[in-house]
Design an enzyme around this catalytic site. Structure first.
Site, short mmCIF file in Angstrom:
data_model
loop_
_atom_site.label_atom_id
_atom_site.label_comp_id
_atom_site.label_asym_id
_atom_site.label_seq_id
_atom_site.Cartn_x
_atom_site.Cartn_y
_atom_site.Cartn_z
N HIS A 251 -11.18 13.48 -0.26
CA HIS A 251 -11.41 12.12 0.20
C HIS A 251 -11.52 11.98 1.72
O HIS A 251 -12.29 11.18 2.22
CB HIS A 251 -10.25 11.26 -0.30
N PHE B 2 0.85 -1.18 0.00
CA PHE B 2 0.00 0.00 0.00
C PHE B 2 0.88 1.24 0.00
O PHE B 2 2.07 1.16 0.35
CB PHE B 2 -0.92 0.00 1.23
N LEU C 271 -14.49 6.49 -5.66
CA LEU C 271 -13.10 6.15 -5.34
C LEU C 271 -12.70 4.81 -5.98
O LEU C 271 -13.45 3.84 -5.92
CB LEU C 271 -13.00 6.03 -3.82
N ARG D 37 -0.26 9.72 -0.54
CA ARG D 37 -1.36 10.25 -1.34
C ARG D 37 -1.20 11.72 -1.70
O ARG D 37 -1.52 12.14 -2.80
CB ARG D 37 -2.68 10.05 -0.60
N GLN E 38 -7.35 15.56 2.76
CA GLN E 38 -6.67 14.68 1.80
C GLN E 38 -7.42 14.56 0.48
O GLN E 38 -8.62 14.31 0.46
CB GLN E 38 -6.52 13.28 2.41
N GLU F 194 -6.59 2.42 -3.71
CA GLU F 194 -5.14 2.42 -3.81
C GLU F 194 -4.62 1.00 -3.99
O GLU F 194 -3.53 0.77 -4.47
CB GLU F 194 -4.59 3.03 -2.51
N ARG G 43 -2.69 11.19 5.71
CA ARG G 43 -2.96 9.84 6.22
C ARG G 43 -2.48 8.82 5.20
O ARG G 43 -2.72 8.96 4.00
CB ARG G 43 -4.46 9.66 6.44
N HIS H 172 -7.59 12.18 -2.68
CA HIS H 172 -7.19 10.83 -3.08
C HIS H 172 -6.80 10.85 -4.56
O HIS H 172 -7.48 11.48 -5.36
CB HIS H 172 -8.36 9.85 -2.86
#
Lengths: 293, 558, 317
Positions: free
Chosen positions: B337, B114, B239, B273, B227, B242, B372, B229
């Protein structure tokens, strides 16, 4: 026009009038049938529930027989049709699976390539014969009569197995045919619902309530009769209508015709030759109405 | 009616469910109040997974450091240490509760890569991890028979002697106002995505809990940290996980280049991100985009991987963009996001208002600081949901119920009746919300300036003024979503004001905040959190130093 | 594009019965979904329209409703894919659940059914320090049921629920398989014993409605059939459903085709049930169409090959 003909169990058993009327109507329309005498039951969804590969093998066997004749296959039962289409889709999607199934057919000298086209009589009428050709042969347009179509689950769902995405017109074949024959098609919500037959021995109350609800709705919407391409629905809608009346606490008196019986009447075939006297709900009054057409 | 419980959890996402389970285990009579149904919450949308240092060769320190670095050194390191240390046991507990995590060949938990992580420590259920967890959380609520006030909309907190003592809420089904008294309240109401247009967030993410806490005197922290995304669909902001890049998908521009090679030569598409979103926006701004998008290319992953591990995004791309991921790359763009900021809490979920706790996206501990990392949000829900649940139960055990009665209930009821009673001649909530969303996206998005932020503050102030005179078209009692939309807008306006003010105050670029007029990180002046207090009709700003335990800030590269 | 919505409206405060209201929206984007259009109505045309919606990404399960008569998620349905030739799209609340207002139905029925199947993992014995070790294939298999978002579309359009509100229904039974098929669950036996009762797995007619309408491809019916296999294998065989299935297979195995009368008669577990078949049997006789049964049930040509296929494949069960 020639087909490998798969009548299914019920047309050879509890609904001989379906078999009889199919032969009469196909003859009148110049459709040639080669009956697959040795074909086995499709499993009606019951066998595939127990053992999917077994059920698929029995259907592959039937498809291979049709292939040996070099003919597309025609059936006359929504349930057989759906089960066959599902089996065909599974085998066509997975060549390794088809090959495994072929190993079970080999001892009989059969092999299925995966290419058999499966059509219900309804689809044959609408897609191969065509509305215009049928209309040209109508000698008794159905006049003021109101017919409530009842499809049977397996000829409508799952839609993606039955090619509805490519041919959305299949959704209205029964209505379109009824109208082509000169009758009025009754719109009601029950037409694509379940007749309840599959659970007749498991939950008789529910089964009869389901059948009774649909018949009652058709009756309330003014239908003179119902018509179905599924002999299993017919067993419940027609065969159990007396008991279904009790289940919905209403007086039901609704003749239920098999699809070829309806077409046969419009083609001018004698009611007797179509086996209308064998339907459980009395068709006498309806036959009188037909006579006046 | 007036109800009483020891602990009241507002919100039924995973933070809410997990905290309720813990409060129940601690022996408290706990109830959940939610404006939807438990399984409808936005936890569902977390697709990719949940992080924990469980694998061989991984360590909690590594997880913690990745998180600290991901946060651009704004995260409080004491909280991050707890997160990373407690992650393994919380994930094992989720597995014991029933989450059907993917396994490796030996039948043990299997992980995936990730963004921003140096180990494959993301545990997952296909690409429906959040949904799978949330449903298991709901199962546990049924198992423990924890009562739920479903489809109740909270209108205010009960305050008594400077303590939170429950809330007032409208029952949507009847339109009736109720009072739920509690000795401790846990706010788990999620984010405020709807203040931005477009956003990946659900329509219910309207910052209600942040606003209620803020209105009751609790400060909001680091609200400027919003944030974006990197992979959202242009049509509806949906969305795409990821996890797609975790499985190896590429980002390409209109020239067919894997442009991340320029911006993050080591981590490429799996940089954090904020970095990836900014890179995409730069490509688009410099003319190498396609209709305001760049492309996410999954084709080389093969049909098998796409259909089994990324099946949901396969469907999303198909349904909302008409694209078959197996055959074509899909246009995507950065989309709002998540908000790293929220109600300021300590590591046990305590806000600065006694009796009020918070957990999940609505809280700011601060774990995520300026940015994050993917798959740390689900983790936050269980680790800090659990801690907040325990702390709230403990607080409730030595606290008394409020003496408030019908009079207090009538206060909120009158407010609602006044709003409903207005002649329908004012502006409506829907169009106003749209204006707010566009204002925030244009001026408080990926790139910000003092000029834009000042403009946004002015526009939000104007919207607040217009909001005072809005009217509600639906005058009915049953399921009046028009009324709730109006109340939600009020909440979003308060929270938006805090976001703008935080962003203007922080004169540096860090994590998700990129100020074109202050393009560098400034550790000397800004290694601190921003705090926003509601002060009558205005905002009072303050700051708080970042807690650093063992990792001194260094330049962040990927 | 233009969107012409025909929406069923009902406000319990003022309306005696539901009615339809038409909304014409012009200049909508090509990809507009039914939900986008409904939101446009609610925000800019008619604020009184009641509905539930949240995620817009077919994951929260809020916006299930009937579109052109069939339950689905409004957020997942593009107007262009469902507009009728006259351009209209009919939107109605889900079925089998009472309407509270407009498109909002009373969902308690749904949650109660979920609760009825004991929807949580029930492990026994010492809890391992780490995770339970289980085969990934079994976990992957369960993803099929875990994909359910509890939107209620299957319950809305279930043809059995329409006749019998006590049926557990597709969503709850699919959820039931999620635990029966989970190697970590220690209460498989008692679950199966519970699910074979009235209102359980044997009441499904396999009409495929839930398979057709499920917006997430869960195909609840397939899991119900899986439960039937599991129940029979676990020894829950004293049920008309199991007898039906067995007699069906036996009769096809022996003759290549179905002995209808025998199937009906031998499926029935009690004398009373067998007697209930007498009237229909008599009617068949009177109409000259009693199917050949028992010794009269002749073998189809090639029946020996059918039997061989059965034997080969039953050995693999």
């Amino acid at each position: 026009m020639k087909y490998a003909f798969y009548p299914g169990c019920v047309a050879k058993g509890g609904a001989p009038e379906l078999y009889q009327s199919t032969l009469a109507v196909t003859k009148a329309l110049g459709i040639e049938l080669v009956e697959l005498e040795g074909a086995a039951c499709t499993g009606a969804g019951v066998l595939s529930e127990r053992n999917p590969e077994l059920a698929d093998t029995l259907n592959a066997r039937t498809f291979a027989m049709a292939e040996r004749h070099g003919l597309p296959l025609m059936n006359i039962c929504s349930t057989c049709h759906g089960v066959m289409c599902q089996a065909n889709a599974r085998m066509q999607k997975d060549p390794a699976y088809l090959e495994r199934i072929n190993t079970h057919l080999a001892p009989e000298g059969l092999h299925y390539s995966g290419k058999t086209v499966v059509k219900h009589l309804l689809w044959v009428l609408m897609e191969d014969v065509g509305i215009d050709a049928i209309k040209a042969k109508i000698s008794k347009p159905l006049g003021d009569l109101k017919a409530a179509p009842f499809y049977g689950c397996y000829i409508v769902r799952p839609s993606w197995v039955l090619g509805y995405d490519e041919m959305p017109q299949r959704k209205r074949y029964l209505e379109d045919l009824i109208e082509a024959l000169g009758a009025e098609s009754v719109e009601y919500t029950g037409k694509d619902k379940c007749c309840g037959f599959p659970i007749l021995t498991m939950n008789r109350d529910n089964s009869l309530k389901m059948t009774g609800t649909h018949v009652l709705e058709a009756q309330d919407k003014g239908a003179d009769f119902m018509v179905t391409p599924c002999p299993l629905c017919h067993l419940n809608l027609d065969g159990s209508q007396v008991e279904a009346s009790d289940a919905v606490k209403a007086h039901l008196d609704m003749p239920v015709l098999h699809l070829p019986q309806l077409v046969g009447v419009a083609l001018g075939i004698e009611p007797k030759a179509l086996g209308l006297h064998k339907n459980m709900v009395n068709t006498r009054r309806l036959v009188e109405q037909f006579a006046k057409l | 009616m007036i109800f009483e419980h020891d602990v009241l959890v507002i919100g039924a996402g995973m933070a809410g469910l997990r905290s309720a389970i813990e409060a129940n285990r601690a022996g408290a009579d706990v109830a959940i109040l939610t404006k939807v149904y438990p399984v409808r919450s936005h936890t569902n949308a977390a697709q990719g997974g949940i992080n924990a240092a469980l694998g061989e060769g991984d360590s909690w320190e590594s997880h913690a450091y990745d998180t600290v670095k991901g946060s651009d050194f704004l995260g409080d390191q004491d909280a991050i240490e707890i997160l990373a240390q407690e992650a393994p046991s919380d994930i094992i507990e989720l597995e014991h509760m029933g989450v059907i995590f993917n396994r490796d060949e030996e039948g043990r938990l299997g992980s995936r890569n990730f963004g921003g992580a140096t180990h494959a420590r993301t545990y997952f259920v296909a690409d429906i991890t959040g949904q799978a967890m949330l449903h298991v959380g709901y199962e546990q609520i049924l198992k423990y028979k924890i009562p739920c006030y479903n489809e109740f909309f909270a209108t205010s907190l009960i305050l008594e002697g400077g303590e939170a003592k429950g809330c007032l809420a409208i029952e949507l089904r009847t339109g009736e106002m109720h009072m739920v008294k509690a000795k401790a309240v846990i706010m788990c109401t999620g984010g405020v995505g709807r203040a931005f247009e477009p956003s990946t967030n659900a329509l219910i993410c309207t910052g209600d809990g942040m606003a209620l806490a803020y209105q009751a005197g609790a400060p909001l922290m680091d609200m400027e940290m919003v944030q974006y995304h990197p992979t959202t669909l242009p049509s509806n902001g949906a969305l795409l996980t990821e996890g797609a890049r975790g499985e190896g998908a590429y980002l390409i521009n209109s020239l067919g280049e894997r442009f991340m090679q320029k911006y993050a030569p080591n981590m490429l598409e799996l940089a954090s991100r904020d970095v990836v979103s900014r890179s995409e926006q730069t490509e688009i701004n410099e003319g190498r985009g396609i209709n305001g998008c760049v492309l996410l290319d999954c084709r080389h992953l093969g049909e098998q991987v796409i259909r089994t591990k990324l099946s949901q995004i396969y469907d999303l791309a198909k349904d909302f963009s008409g694209i078959d991921l197996v055959k074509e790359p899909v246009p995507i763009r950065p989309g709002m996001h998540y908000i790293m900021g929220g109600i300021k809490t300590d590591v046990n979920g305590r806000t600065m208002l006694p009796g009020l706790f918070a957990a999940g996206e609505t809280a700011c501990i601060s774990l995520h600081g300026g940015n994050r990392l993917g798959a740390n949000s689900l983790l936050e829900l269980v680790v800090f949901g659990r801690r907040a649940g325990a702390a709230a139960a403990e607080h409730a055990a030595r606290s008394q119920h409020s003496g408030a009665g019908e009079k207090r209930l009538k206060q909120d009821d009158d407010t609602i009746r006044e709003l409903l009673g207005r002649e329908d001649k004012g502006e409506h909530a829907g169009p106003l919300r749209m204006e707010l969303g566009r204002t925030m996206h244009e001026n408080v998005g990926v790139y910000r300036t003092a000029e834009g932020l000042t403009k946004a503050i002015g526009l939000v102030a104007q919207l607040k003024e217009r909001y005072r005179r809005i009217s509600v078209g639906d005058k009915g009692q049953v399921f009046n979503t028009n009324l709730t939309a109006a109340l939600e807008l009020g909440n979003m306006l308060d929270v938006s004001e805090a976001i703008c003010r935080g962003s203007l105050m922080r004169e540096e670029s860090r994590g998700a905040q990129f100020r074109l007029d202050f393009p560098d990180r400034n550790d000397e002046q800004w290694l601190k959190h921003t705090l926003a207090y509601k002060d009558g009709d205005s905002v009072r700003m303050d700051t708080l130093p970042v807690k650093i335990t063992r990792w001194e800030p260094v330049k962040r590269t990927y | 594009m233009d969107v012409n919505l025909r929406v069923q409206r009902y406000d319990p405060a003022g309306d005696r019965k539901p009615y339809y209201e038409e909304y014409l929206l012009t200049g909508q984007p090509e990809g507009v979904t039914v939900l986008d259009a409904l939101i446009e109505v609610r925000e800019n045309v008619d604020e009184t329209l009641g509905m539930r919606c949240s995620c817009r990404s077919s994951i929260c399960g809020s916006c299930a409703m009937r579109i052109n008569g069939q339950a689905t998620l409004a957020c997942k349905t593009r107007v262009s894919s469902v507009a009728q030739p006259d351009g209209s799209v009919t939107v109605e609340p889900m079925g089998n659940m009472p309407v509270l207002k407009d498109l909002v139905v009373d969902f308690e029925i749904f949650w109660n059914k979920i609760n009825d199947i004991g929807p949580w993992l029930k492990t026994e014995g010492p809890v391992p320090e780490r995770e339970y070790i289980v085969d990934n294939e079994k976990m992957l298999n369960l993803i099929g049921t875990v994909g359910c978002i509890m939107c209620g579309a299957c319950v809305s359009d279930c043809t059995v629920l329409a006749a019998d509100p006590d049926f557990l229904g597709p969503a709850a039974l699919a959820k039931a398989y999620r635990f029966v098929g989970d190697p970590r669950d220690a209460h498989r036996e008692e679950r199966l014993a519970d699910y074979v009762k009235d209102g359980g797995i044997w009441d499904c007619t396999h009409c495929y409605y839930c398979v057709e309408v499920c917006p997430k491809g869960v195909a609840p019916m397939e899991w119900i059939l899986e439960l039937r296999r599991e129940a029979e294998a676990a020894g829950h065989t004293n049920h008309n459903g199991v007898r039906h299935s067995k007699v069906f297979a036996e009769s096809v195995k022996e003759a290549g085709w179905l002995d209808e009368a025998k199937l009906a008669m031998e499926s029935m577990g009690s004398l009373k049930e067998k007697l209930s078949l007498v009237p229909v049997g008599l009617r068949s006789l009177l109409h000259g169409k009693m199917p050949p049964t028992g010794p009269l049930h002749y073998k189809r040509p090639g029946a020996d090959h059918v039997k061989r296929i059965f034997e080969e494949l039953e050995a693999k069960e």
